[in-house]
Design a protein around this motif. Structure first.
Motif, PDB file in Angstrom:
ATOM      1  N   UNK A 684      39.573  42.876  57.584  1.00 31.59           N
ATOM      2  CA  UNK A 684      39.481  44.128  56.830  1.00 31.59           C
ATOM      3  C   UNK A 684      40.887  44.679  56.664  1.00 31.59           C
ATOM      4  N   UNK A 685      41.238  45.025  55.448  1.00 26.65           N
ATOM      5  CA  UNK A 685      42.579  45.544  55.169  1.00 26.65           C
ATOM      6  C   UNK A 685      42.523  46.431  53.945  1.00 26.65           C
ATOM      7  N   UNK A 686      43.574  47.257  53.778  1.00 22.58           N
ATOM      8  CA  UNK A 686      43.648  48.099  52.586  1.00 22.58           C
ATOM      9  C   UNK A 686      43.900  47.225  51.364  1.00 22.58           C
ATOM     10  N   UNK A 687      43.487  47.727  50.209  1.00 26.33           N
ATOM     11  CA  UNK A 687      43.651  46.947  48.982  1.00 26.33           C
ATOM     12  C   UNK A 687      45.130  46.735  48.700  1.00 26.33           C
ATOM     13  N   UNK A 688      45.481  45.484  48.430  1.00 28.36           N
ATOM     14  CA  UNK A 688      46.864  45.142  48.116  1.00 28.36           C
ATOM     15  C   UNK A 688      46.867  43.997  47.121  1.00 28.36           C
ATOM     16  N   UNK A 689      47.911  43.920  46.328  1.00 29.12           N
ATOM     17  CA  UNK A 689      47.983  42.871  45.327  1.00 29.12           C
ATOM     18  C   UNK A 689      48.327  43.435  43.962  1.00 29.12           C
ATOM     19  N   UNK A 690      47.948  42.736  42.913  1.00 24.58           N
ATOM     20  CA  UNK A 690      48.279  43.130  41.544  1.00 24.58           C
ATOM     21  C   UNK A 690      47.003  43.214  40.716  1.00 24.58           C
ATOM     22  N   UNK A 691      46.739  44.359  40.084  1.00 25.55           N
ATOM     23  CA  UNK A 691      45.553  44.476  39.233  1.00 25.55           C
ATOM     24  C   UNK A 691      45.506  43.353  38.210  1.00 25.55           C
ATOM     25  N   UNK A 692      44.306  42.820  38.003  1.00 27.83           N
ATOM     26  CA  UNK A 692      44.129  41.695  37.106  1.00 27.83           C
ATOM     27  C   UNK A 692      43.985  40.389  37.852  1.00 27.83           C
ATOM     28  N   UNK A 693      44.520  40.328  39.081  1.00 29.44           N
ATOM     29  CA  UNK A 693      44.434  39.116  39.891  1.00 29.44           C
ATOM     30  C   UNK A 693      43.632  39.367  41.173  1.00 29.44           C
ATOM     31  N   UNK A 694      43.063  40.579  41.302  1.00 32.53           N
ATOM     32  CA  UNK A 694      42.313  40.954  42.501  1.00 32.53           C
ATOM     33  C   UNK A 694      40.877  40.458  42.422  1.00 32.53           C
ATOM     34  N   UNK A 695      40.409  39.868  43.508  1.00 25.45           N
ATOM     35  CA  UNK A 695      39.028  39.385  43.576  1.00 25.45           C
ATOM     36  C   UNK A 695      38.059  40.554  43.716  1.00 25.45           C
ATOM     37  N   UNK A 696      36.807  40.397  43.278  1.00 21.88           N
ATOM     38  CA  UNK A 696      35.837  41.503  43.334  1.00 21.88           C
ATOM     39  C   UNK A 696      35.623  42.056  44.734  1.00 21.88           C
ATOM     40  N   UNK A 697      35.718  41.209  45.770  1.00 20.72           N
ATOM     41  CA  UNK A 697      35.427  41.677  47.133  1.00 20.72           C
ATOM     42  C   UNK A 697      36.467  42.653  47.661  1.00 20.72           C
ATOM     43  N   UNK A 698      37.582  42.831  46.937  1.00 23.65           N
ATOM     44  CA  UNK A 698      38.558  43.831  47.369  1.00 23.65           C
ATOM     45  C   UNK A 698      37.950  45.234  47.395  1.00 23.65           C
ATOM     46  N   UNK A 699      36.910  45.452  46.593  1.00 21.23           N
ATOM     47  CA  UNK A 699      36.284  46.773  46.560  1.00 21.23           C
ATOM     48  C   UNK A 699      35.651  47.131  47.888  1.00 21.23           C
ATOM     49  N   UNK A 700      35.351  46.109  48.718  1.00 27.05           N
ATOM     50  CA  UNK A 700      34.776  46.363  50.050  1.00 27.05           C
ATOM     51  C   UNK A 700      35.833  46.340  51.136  1.00 27.05           C
ATOM     52  N   UNK A 701      37.071  45.945  50.776  1.00 25.91           N
ATOM     53  CA  UNK A 701      38.205  45.842  51.713  1.00 25.91           C
ATOM     54  C   UNK A 701      38.018  44.778  52.776  1.00 25.91           C
ATOM     55  N   UNK A 702      36.943  43.997  52.709  1.00 28.57           N
ATOM     56  CA  UNK A 702      36.742  42.881  53.638  1.00 28.57           C
ATOM     57  C   UNK A 702      37.033  41.598  52.859  1.00 28.57           C
ATOM     58  N   UNK A 703      38.058  40.886  53.274  1.00 28.62           N
ATOM     59  CA  UNK A 703      38.506  39.749  52.469  1.00 28.62           C
ATOM     60  C   UNK A 703      38.672  38.496  53.334  1.00 28.62           C
ATOM     61  N   UNK A 704      38.683  37.361  52.652  1.00 25.78           N
ATOM     62  CA  UNK A 704      38.944  36.064  53.266  1.00 25.78           C
ATOM     63  C   UNK A 704      40.039  35.378  52.448  1.00 25.78           C
ATOM     64  N   UNK A 705      40.353  34.127  52.797  1.00 24.81           N
ATOM     65  CA  UNK A 705      41.339  33.393  51.999  1.00 24.81           C
ATOM     66  C   UNK A 705      40.838  33.135  50.585  1.00 24.81           C
ATOM     67  N   UNK A 706      39.533  33.370  50.337  1.00 28.72           N
ATOM     68  CA  UNK A 706      38.992  33.129  49.002  1.00 28.72           C
ATOM     69  C   UNK A 706      39.543  34.117  47.957  1.00 28.72           C
ATOM     70  N   UNK A 707      40.200  35.217  48.394  1.00 30.42           N
ATOM     71  CA  UNK A 707      40.840  36.095  47.403  1.00 30.42           C
ATOM     72  C   UNK A 707      42.010  35.360  46.751  1.00 30.42           C
ATOM     73  N   UNK A 708      42.690  34.498  47.521  1.00 32.88           N
ATOM     74  CA  UNK A 708      43.760  33.679  46.934  1.00 32.88           C
ATOM     75  C   UNK A 708      43.185  32.663  45.954  1.00 32.88           C
ATOM     76  N   UNK A 709      41.991  32.136  46.276  1.00 27.73           N
ATOM     77  CA  UNK A 709      41.353  31.168  45.386  1.00 27.73           C
ATOM     78  C   UNK A 709      41.043  31.833  44.050  1.00 27.73           C
TER      79      UNK A 709
END
Length: 838
Positions: A684-709
């Motif tokens: 769990x982490x705060x939203x970080x990255x660049x809009x347009x490349x963010x995975x949908x699960x960022x809205x829950x702030x719980x992420x895995x390496x699949x955000x890179x995918x």
């Protein structure tokens, strides 16, 4: 009867004794099997020192008696650093490499000229068919990336091509596809490939951003690096051919010929003649921009300077360096204002006028009233391209005045100066004196210079003095108040310095910390932070050169508390890991409150320069795009699965994918990355990255390496379509690339999405569509249905198939319509560049 035999043997002895060989065991061994390892030590069969200071340790040798090709480790000078290279050596009839005093090794290809290795480095032809070069610390410096491609062995061909082949003797990988600064007879230079010179004969580092020779769809062009590159030589296509085939030049005995890759490539479009030879030849793009042909004639001689017939010495962009003026027999001088005489330039080196000229007072953009022009008549320039046509001189000059980046207004015209061609260079190379009667045109140069402001006049000084009393009177009442303020500020500054010193000392204890540079070393390497390459999410990036001649990119982290957070994230992420597809962190500098990260320099910049229509420098061919896609996938797979701790990058985008001189891709900018233990499935982490490349699960702030995918899927889609994920230049219904993808899936029209500006990709349409399916798999809304990056690698290498049951609903209104408030960890879509100038 014995006398003739005795004479014959004695004569043969005399011939062979003309060469002094140090090889203990002569051999002729052009091939190698899998699972073979060579170590850069004297134990290799051919380890020979030459009198010019060069040294070779050959592992393969092709042919005997005369100049022949070999490959192995090569060094010159101090021999601290080595190349893995293909070179031409002299051999005797027994296949031994010999040491004639004038036949020194000639390097015609190298794998690692920007990353030389040390004594004891290892070259390994693995059991899986990959040729891997590793330095003594075990880090991978270079690889053929042919793992799992059915490689059966390694072969050095008669024409100097280092080749990996399969069981049917078909080529899997070849060095001819990755030219450096040379071509050998029979070698082709295709569109998308280029020759780039090294800095010098002893400094093999790629001379990034200066000269290059490459083939385009319009012909053969030599460029001098600038923004944009300037053409200094060209052979345009000679016929209006409807054939849309890929173009290439081929070095043949007697010519350098320009062809179209078609059914009948025997008819060249253009030919540059070269003297015929019965001995070894090679062609080399030199550090000064000359294209010379070398030939063995009892010694290596220059037999042709291919561009000279067209250019002449003064027409080379660096004949007299930057801002220099060339006349006569390459006589170099600096431009000067003649009436009244004012020197605005001075020689870079008084003893070497061909080194160019530097501005005494640099141009500033604050006030154009302090600028003027040095007017030079009958002065031409190598570049024949015009920024503006059919304008008058004043219009040309005013356009330069209005553009801060403009260095000069170069004007060419016929008999009427009210209508001519205007060129406004952003980087000024050598100019030359010309004779209008010879070039049949008039040419003028107006060089922009900066005046130094004059001191104030006497009347102004008296007026200032009359007001001084009023100023002093009004100031005295504030002195005591200011003293109190200064005292408080002194306390705060001293406290911060103490905190910064304690913080700086503690940085050395960070795990994974690499080489530490002093601030003076960084300042000297970057010439006082003079050449700015671009802006990243956390600060500026500057180009530099270390004392050993290697190019670097220095990222200066800016901000307050976020500086150390980003600094530690990058160092902890990649400070102690090495992979060919990750940008190498050379070291760091911590000075007071400032933080600097020192990276390897990437000459071809970031990926966004090459893939977006309207923004890119040229169209990448399909094979090059495939290679880049595979490189990025391998880099991410390594981060996710092969490191001691799992590393999630969290900011994958084209601006953070950098390309070296051979278009090998490397993932960069780990300022937002997250390290998690292998037993953690999510974080769990705060939203970080660049809009347009963010995975949908960022809205829950719980992420895995699949955000890179997911981010990789967006980048992949942009590369295939040649446009940005969000593009307002498109019709409104096509602003969002994912919406376009969904519609084309629904109508079965994926072919229509392919980059329409790349004829090569259109030709490989079905293969590109399969790649779009890979992107679609990575873009699944449910992250559990996305593949791992190692699975993506296997699909790209043809080992696995794409998942057939995919969800084609790629549009996520919540994510697309969210207006992001950038927090400390989010980066706007800026140019994160550790590379050449844009």
């Amino acid at each position: 009867m014995r006398a003739p035999w005795i004479c014959y043997c004695f004569g043969l002895f005399l011939i062979l004794s003309c060469y002094s060989t140090t090889a203990q065991t002569p051999f002729d061994y052009p091939t190698a099997n899998l699972s073979t390892t060579w170590k850069n030590t004297e134990s290799l069969p051919h380890s020979i020192n030459f009198t010019d200071g060069s040294r070779i340790r050959a592992i393969l040798l092709r042919g005997s008696f005369g100049p022949k090709f070999a490959c192995g480790f090569y060094c010159n000078g101090t021999c601290i650093n080595y190349l893995f290279a293909v070179f031409i050596v002299q051999t005797n009839s027994g296949g031994g490499i010999v040491q004639p005093s004038i036949g020194f090794p000639q390097v015609v290809w190298s794998a690692n000229r920007d990353n030389p290795v040390s004594y004891g480095a290892m070259l390994n032809l693995t059991a899986s068919g990959e040729l891997v070069l590793q330095d003594v610390d075990g880090s991978t410096v270079w690889t053929t990336n042919t793992n799992g491609k059915s490689v059966a062995g390694l072969n050095l061909t008669d024409d100097g091509n280092l080749m990996l082949f399969d069981d049917s003797s078909s080529m899997v990988w070849q060095s001819f596809d990755y030219p450096t600064d040379c071509l050998v007879p029979g070698q082709r230079l295709f569109q998308g490939q280029q020759l780039i010179p090294s800095v010098s004969s002893t400094n093999w580092t790629t001379q990034k951003g200066l000269f290059s020779l490459q083939v385009t769809d319009k012909g053969l062009f030599a460029y001098v690096g600038a923004n944009p590159p300037q053409v200094y030589y060209s052979i345009s296509v000679s016929r209006n051919d409807t054939n849309k085939g890929r173009r290439y030049v081929r070095f043949l005995n007697g010519s350098l010929s320009l062809f179209i890759l078609s059914d009948n490539p025997s008819e060249p479009d253009a030919v540059i003649s070269i003297p015929q030879s019965s001995s070894a030849q090679y062609m080399k793009l030199m550090p000064d921009g000359h294209l010379r042909v070398f030939e063995w004639q009892s010694g290596w001689l220059v037999v042709a300077d291919l561009l000279n017939d067209f250019l002449g010495e003064c027409n080379y962009p660096m004949a007299c360096g930057r801002n220099g003026l060339c006349s006569g027999n390459q006589q170099c001088s600096c431009p000067v204002l003649s009436s009244p005489r004012i020197d605005y330039f001075r020689p870079v080196n008084d003893r070497q006028p061909n080194m160019g000229c530097s501005e005494i007072t640099p141009i500033t953009c604050n006030d154009i009233r302090d600028q003027t022009f040095i007017s030079l008549e009958n002065v031409g320039y190598f570049n024949s391209i015009a920024d503006m046509e059919k304008v008058d001189i004043e219009t040309c000059k005013q356009a330069c005045v209005n553009n801060c980046s403009c260095k000069a207004a170069l004007f060419r015209y016929g008999s009427d100066s009210s209508s001519g061609d205007c060129y406004l260079p952003f980087e000024l190379f050598t100019m030359m004196n010309v004779d209008p009667n010879v070039i049949h045109r008039n040419a003028s140069a107006f060089i922009k210079v900066q005046n130094v402001r004059s001191p104030p006049s006497a009347s102004t000084s008296r007026s200032s003095q009359s007001n001084l009393g009023v100023i002093l009177a009004s100031t005295i009442g504030s002195v005591f108040f200011l003293l109190g303020v200064f005292g408080f500020l002194f306390y705060i500054i001293r406290k911060r310095r103490q905190d910064a010193q304690m913080e700086e000392e503690s940085i050395g204890e960070v795990p994974g910390m690499s080489n530490r540079f002093s601030y003076e070393e960084v300042k000297t390497a970057t010439e006082n932070f003079n050449k700015k390459l671009g802006e990243g999410g956390f600060g500026a990036v500057f180009e530099g050169t270390l004392k050993d001649g290697s190019k670097i990119a220095v990222k200066c982290l800016e901000g307050l508390g976020q500086v150390n957070k980003s600094f530690l994230a990058e160092v902890e992420s990649i400070g102690s890991i090495h992979h060919v597809n990750l940008v190498r962190l050379r070291g760091f500098c911590a000075w007071k409150s400032q933080r600097f990260l020192v990276y390897e320099f990437m000459s071809n910049g970031s990926l966004d320069r090459w893939i977006y229509h309207g923004d890119r420098e040229r169209v990448l061919e399909w094979n090059c795009r495939k290679k880049i896609i595979l490189d990025v996938a391998k880099g991410l797979a390594y981060l996710h699965e092969d490191c001691r701790q799992k590393i999630i990058h969290l900011d994958i985008k084209p601006q953070n994918i950098l390309l070296d001189s051979d278009f090998n891709a490397k993932v960069s900018d780990f300022g937002l990355s997250k390290l998690i233990d292998r037993n953690q499935s999510q974080v769990m982490t705060t939203m970080r990255g660049t809009p347009g490349y963010l995975a949908p699960e960022w809205l829950s702030s719980v992420i895995t390496e699949k955000v890179d995918v997911y981010s990789f899927g967006i980048v992949l889609l942009e590369m295939l379509c040649g446009r940005k994920n969000f593009d307002r230049s498109q019709p409104e219904e096509s602003w969002h690339l994912l919406s376009v993808l969904q519609k084309h899936w629904e109508h079965g029209m994926l072919l229509d999405m392919i980059d329409k500006y790349s004829e090569d990709m259109q030709t490989h349409g079905l293969e590109v569509v399969e790649m779009i399916k890979v992107a679609s798999w990575c873009l699944q809304y449910d992250y559990t249905k996305r593949p791992s990056m190692s699975t993506v690698v296997k699909v790209l290498e043809g080992v696995m198939k794409v998942e057939s049951s995919l969800d084609y609903n790629f549009t996520h209104p919540k994510l697309q319509n969210t207006v992001f408030e950038y927090d400390k960890d989010m980066t706007p879509l800026l140019a994160s560049v550790l590379s050449g100038p844009r």
